[in-house]
Scaffold this motif. Structure first.
Motif, PDB file in Angstrom:
ATOM      1  N   PRO A 151     -12.156   0.725 -15.840  1.00 23.18           N
ATOM      2  CA  PRO A 151     -12.150  -0.633 -16.393  1.00 23.18           C
ATOM      3  C   PRO A 151     -12.747  -1.630 -15.414  1.00 23.18           C
ATOM      4  O   PRO A 151     -12.580  -1.521 -14.204  1.00 23.18           O
ATOM      5  CB  PRO A 151     -10.652  -0.910 -16.612  1.00 23.18           C
ATOM      6  N   SER A 152     -13.473  -2.608 -15.933  1.00 25.34           N
ATOM      7  CA  SER A 152     -14.053  -3.653 -15.092  1.00 25.34           C
ATOM      8  C   SER A 152     -12.947  -4.538 -14.543  1.00 25.34           C
ATOM      9  O   SER A 152     -12.025  -4.919 -15.268  1.00 25.34           O
ATOM     10  CB  SER A 152     -15.037  -4.501 -15.905  1.00 25.34           C
ATOM     11  N   LEU A 153     -13.051  -4.861 -13.269  1.00 32.84           N
ATOM     12  CA  LEU A 153     -12.081  -5.759 -12.656  1.00 32.84           C
ATOM     13  C   LEU A 153     -12.170  -7.120 -13.337  1.00 32.84           C
ATOM     14  O   LEU A 153     -13.247  -7.670 -13.515  1.00 32.84           O
ATOM     15  CB  LEU A 153     -12.373  -5.903 -11.158  1.00 32.84           C
ATOM     16  N   GLY A 154     -11.022  -7.633 -13.750  1.00 37.68           N
ATOM     17  CA  GLY A 154     -10.992  -8.920 -14.434  1.00 37.68           C
ATOM     18  C   GLY A 154     -11.151  -8.827 -15.939  1.00 37.68           C
ATOM     19  O   GLY A 154     -11.089  -9.847 -16.631  1.00 37.68           O
ATOM     20  N   ALA A 155     -11.328  -7.604 -16.453  1.00 32.53           N
ATOM     21  CA  ALA A 155     -11.511  -7.450 -17.897  1.00 32.53           C
ATOM     22  C   ALA A 155     -10.261  -7.855 -18.671  1.00 32.53           C
ATOM     23  O   ALA A 155     -10.335  -8.210 -19.848  1.00 32.53           O
ATOM     24  CB  ALA A 155     -11.871  -5.996 -18.225  1.00 32.53           C
ATOM     25  N   ASN A 156      -9.096  -7.824 -18.021  1.00 28.52           N
ATOM     26  CA  ASN A 156      -7.841  -8.156 -18.689  1.00 28.52           C
ATOM     27  C   ASN A 156      -7.444  -9.623 -18.525  1.00 28.52           C
ATOM     28  O   ASN A 156      -6.337 -10.018 -18.902  1.00 28.52           O
ATOM     29  CB  ASN A 156      -6.708  -7.256 -18.181  1.00 28.52           C
ATOM     30  N   LEU A 157      -8.338 -10.434 -17.985  1.00 26.48           N
ATOM     31  CA  LEU A 157      -8.049 -11.874 -17.894  1.00 26.48           C
ATOM     32  C   LEU A 157      -8.098 -12.496 -19.280  1.00 26.48           C
ATOM     33  O   LEU A 157      -9.006 -12.210 -20.065  1.00 26.48           O
ATOM     34  CB  LEU A 157      -9.076 -12.572 -16.988  1.00 26.48           C
ATOM     35  N   THR A 158      -7.135 -13.353 -19.584  1.00 25.49           N
ATOM     36  CA  THR A 158      -7.153 -14.064 -20.864  1.00 25.49           C
ATOM     37  C   THR A 158      -8.188 -15.189 -20.797  1.00 25.49           C
ATOM     38  O   THR A 158      -8.627 -15.580 -19.705  1.00 25.49           O
ATOM     39  CB  THR A 158      -5.777 -14.671 -21.160  1.00 25.49           C
ATOM     40  N   PRO A 159      -8.607 -15.726 -21.953  1.00 31.45           N
ATOM     41  CA  PRO A 159      -9.549 -16.851 -21.924  1.00 31.45           C
ATOM     42  C   PRO A 159      -9.062 -18.014 -21.066  1.00 31.45           C
ATOM     43  O   PRO A 159      -9.842 -18.637 -20.341  1.00 31.45           O
ATOM     44  CB  PRO A 159      -9.658 -17.249 -23.401  1.00 31.45           C
ATOM     45  N   ARG A 160      -7.769 -18.307 -21.120  1.00 30.74           N
ATOM     46  CA  ARG A 160      -7.212 -19.406 -20.324  1.00 30.74           C
ATOM     47  C   ARG A 160      -7.290 -19.080 -18.832  1.00 30.74           C
ATOM     48  O   ARG A 160      -7.587 -19.955 -18.008  1.00 30.74           O
ATOM     49  CB  ARG A 160      -5.763 -19.638 -20.745  1.00 30.74           C
ATOM     50  N   ILE A 177      -6.527 -28.207 -11.751  1.00 33.57           N
ATOM     51  CA  ILE A 177      -6.734 -27.191 -12.793  1.00 33.57           C
ATOM     52  C   ILE A 177      -5.792 -27.462 -13.966  1.00 33.57           C
ATOM     53  O   ILE A 177      -6.200 -27.394 -15.135  1.00 33.57           O
ATOM     54  CB  ILE A 177      -6.508 -25.786 -12.216  1.00 33.57           C
ATOM     55  N   SER A 178      -4.536 -27.790 -13.670  1.00 36.75           N
ATOM     56  CA  SER A 178      -3.569 -28.094 -14.730  1.00 36.75           C
ATOM     57  C   SER A 178      -4.036 -29.287 -15.552  1.00 36.75           C
ATOM     58  O   SER A 178      -3.960 -29.275 -16.793  1.00 36.75           O
ATOM     59  CB  SER A 178      -2.191 -28.380 -14.117  1.00 36.75           C
ATOM     60  N   ASP A 179      -4.536 -30.314 -14.870  1.00 33.12           N
ATOM     61  CA  ASP A 179      -5.030 -31.502 -15.575  1.00 33.12           C
ATOM     62  C   ASP A 179      -6.227 -31.153 -16.453  1.00 33.12           C
ATOM     63  O   ASP A 179      -6.320 -31.588 -17.611  1.00 33.12           O
ATOM     64  CB  ASP A 179      -5.427 -32.590 -14.563  1.00 33.12           C
ATOM     65  N   GLN A 180      -7.150 -30.373 -15.895  1.00 36.68           N
ATOM     66  CA  GLN A 180      -8.368 -30.013 -16.642  1.00 36.68           C
ATOM     67  C   GLN A 180      -8.033 -29.180 -17.877  1.00 36.68           C
ATOM     68  O   GLN A 180      -8.658 -29.310 -18.927  1.00 36.68           O
ATOM     69  CB  GLN A 180      -9.317 -29.222 -15.739  1.00 36.68           C
ATOM     70  N   LEU A 181      -7.037 -28.305 -17.737  1.00 30.96           N
ATOM     71  CA  LEU A 181      -6.647 -27.446 -18.863  1.00 30.96           C
ATOM     72  C   LEU A 181      -5.708 -28.159 -19.833  1.00 30.96           C
ATOM     73  O   LEU A 181      -5.441 -27.649 -20.925  1.00 30.96           O
ATOM     74  CB  LEU A 181      -5.974 -26.170 -18.348  1.00 30.96           C
ATOM     75  N   GLY A 182      -5.191 -29.309 -19.396  1.00 29.36           N
ATOM     76  CA  GLY A 182      -4.271 -30.060 -20.253  1.00 29.36           C
ATOM     77  C   GLY A 182      -2.925 -29.395 -20.396  1.00 29.36           C
ATOM     78  O   GLY A 182      -2.319 -29.428 -21.475  1.00 29.36           O
ATOM     79  N   VAL A 183      -2.442 -28.791 -19.299  1.00 27.87           N
ATOM     80  CA  VAL A 183      -1.148 -28.107 -19.339  1.00 27.87           C
ATOM     81  C   VAL A 183      -0.253 -28.650 -18.231  1.00 27.87           C
ATOM     82  O   VAL A 183      -0.723 -29.327 -17.301  1.00 27.87           O
ATOM     83  CB  VAL A 183      -1.312 -26.578 -19.170  1.00 27.87           C
ATOM     84  N   ALA A 184       1.029 -28.331 -18.295  1.00 25.44           N
ATOM     85  CA  ALA A 184       1.966 -28.746 -17.255  1.00 25.44           C
ATOM     86  C   ALA A 184       1.626 -28.045 -15.952  1.00 25.44           C
ATOM     87  O   ALA A 184       1.026 -26.959 -15.945  1.00 25.44           O
ATOM     88  CB  ALA A 184       3.395 -28.414 -17.672  1.00 25.44           C
TER      89      ALA A 184
END
Length: 218
Positions: A151-160, A177-184
Motif C-alpha cells: 500500500p502507498s504511504l498515506g493512502a489511508n489519509l481521509t480528505p480532511r 489549520i483549525s481556523d482554515q478547516l473551520g473546526v475546533a
C-alpha cells in the motif's frame, strides 16, 4: 540488462529543469551523443507545455520539483498536448509512491539525479524506444504498489487529513489549520495527530519531510 540498439534517427529531447548548473551538465552530456539532441530547455511547467508544442520532442526530461508545480502532475497535461511523447521524470530523491504516481500518470519512468550521466543517456534512449525505466532501487516498490501488494504511504489519509497535511506543508500552525478547516482547535489537533500516526512521523516537521518524499504535497 543490455541497452537497446541506438535509434536510426535522432531522439529529440526537451529538458525541463530550473537549476542552471544541473541543466547545463545534462545538456552537455546528452549533446555529446550523436543520437540525442536537446531541442528546448524549459524552467517551469508552464514553459514546458509551451515548448512542447513548439519543439515537438520525442522525450521530455522533466524535473520533479519546478517553481510553478509538480513535474509528475504535469505529465497528464503534456500527454493531452502530445499523446505519443515519452516523459522521463528526473528527481533529487525518490520513493516507490512517487515512482508509482509517475507510472499511473502515464510517464515513462523516473531516474534519480544521483545516477551518472551515462545512465541518464541510456534511460533517455530506452524510454524513446518504448521501455519503462525506473531506478533499480525503486523498481520492486513500484511494482508492489501498482499491483496493490504494497500500500502507498498515506493512502489511508481521509480528505480532511489530506487538507491538514497540505496546510502543514505550507507552514501553518495547528491553530491556523483549525481556523482554515473551520473546526475546533481540539478537532484540528486530532486531524494533525492522525496524519502523524498514519505517516509514521514523530513530529510535524518529520511528517512534512515524509510527505514531500512520498509526493503527497503539491
Amino acid at each position: 540488462m543490455p541497452s537497446p540498439p541506438p535509434h536510426s534517427r535522432t531522439i529529440r529531447v526537451l529538458l525541463v529543469e530550473d537549476h542552471d548548473m544541473v541543466a547545463e551538465a545534462i545538456c552537455l552530456a546528452l549533446e555529446r551523443s550523436p543520437d540525442l539532441r536537446i531541442v528546448g530547455h524549459a524552467t517551469s511547467v508552464a514553459s514546458a507545455l509551451t515548448d512542447a508544442r513548439r519543439c515537438e520532442p520525442d522525450v521530455v526530461l522533466m524535473d520533479r520539483r519546478l517553481p510553478d508545480g509538480d513535474g509528475v502532475t504535469a505529465i497528464a497535461d503534456l500527454l493531452v498536448l502530445m499523446p505519443d511523447v515519452r516523459v522521463l521524470v528526473l528527481a533529487g530523491e525518490g520513493s516507490g509512491s512517487v515512482a508509482a504516481r509517475v507510472a499511473e500518470a502515464g510517464g515513462a519512468g523516473l531516474i534519480l539525479k544521483a545516477r551518472g550521466l551515462s545512465e541518464l543517456e541510456d534511460a533517455v534512449r530506452r524510454v524513446a524506444a518504448g521501455e519503462m525505466v525506473f531506478s533499480q532501487d525503486l523498481l520492486g516498490d513500484v511494482l508492489g504498489r501498482l499491483t496493490g501488494r504494497v500500500p502507498s504511504l498515506g493512502a489511508n489519509l481521509t480528505p480532511r487529513e489530506r487538507e491538514a497535511l497540505q496546510l502543514l506543508g505550507q507552514g501553518h500552525t495547528t491553530t491556523e489549520i483549525s481556523d482554515q478547516l473551520g473546526v475546533a482547535l481540539n478537532t484540528g489537533r486530532n486531524h494533525v495527530q492522525r496524519v502523524l500516526e498514519k505517516l509514521g512521523a514523530r513530529s510535524q516537521l518529520e511528517a512534512v519531510t515524509i510527505a514531500r518524499r512520498e509526493g503527497l504535497l503539491t
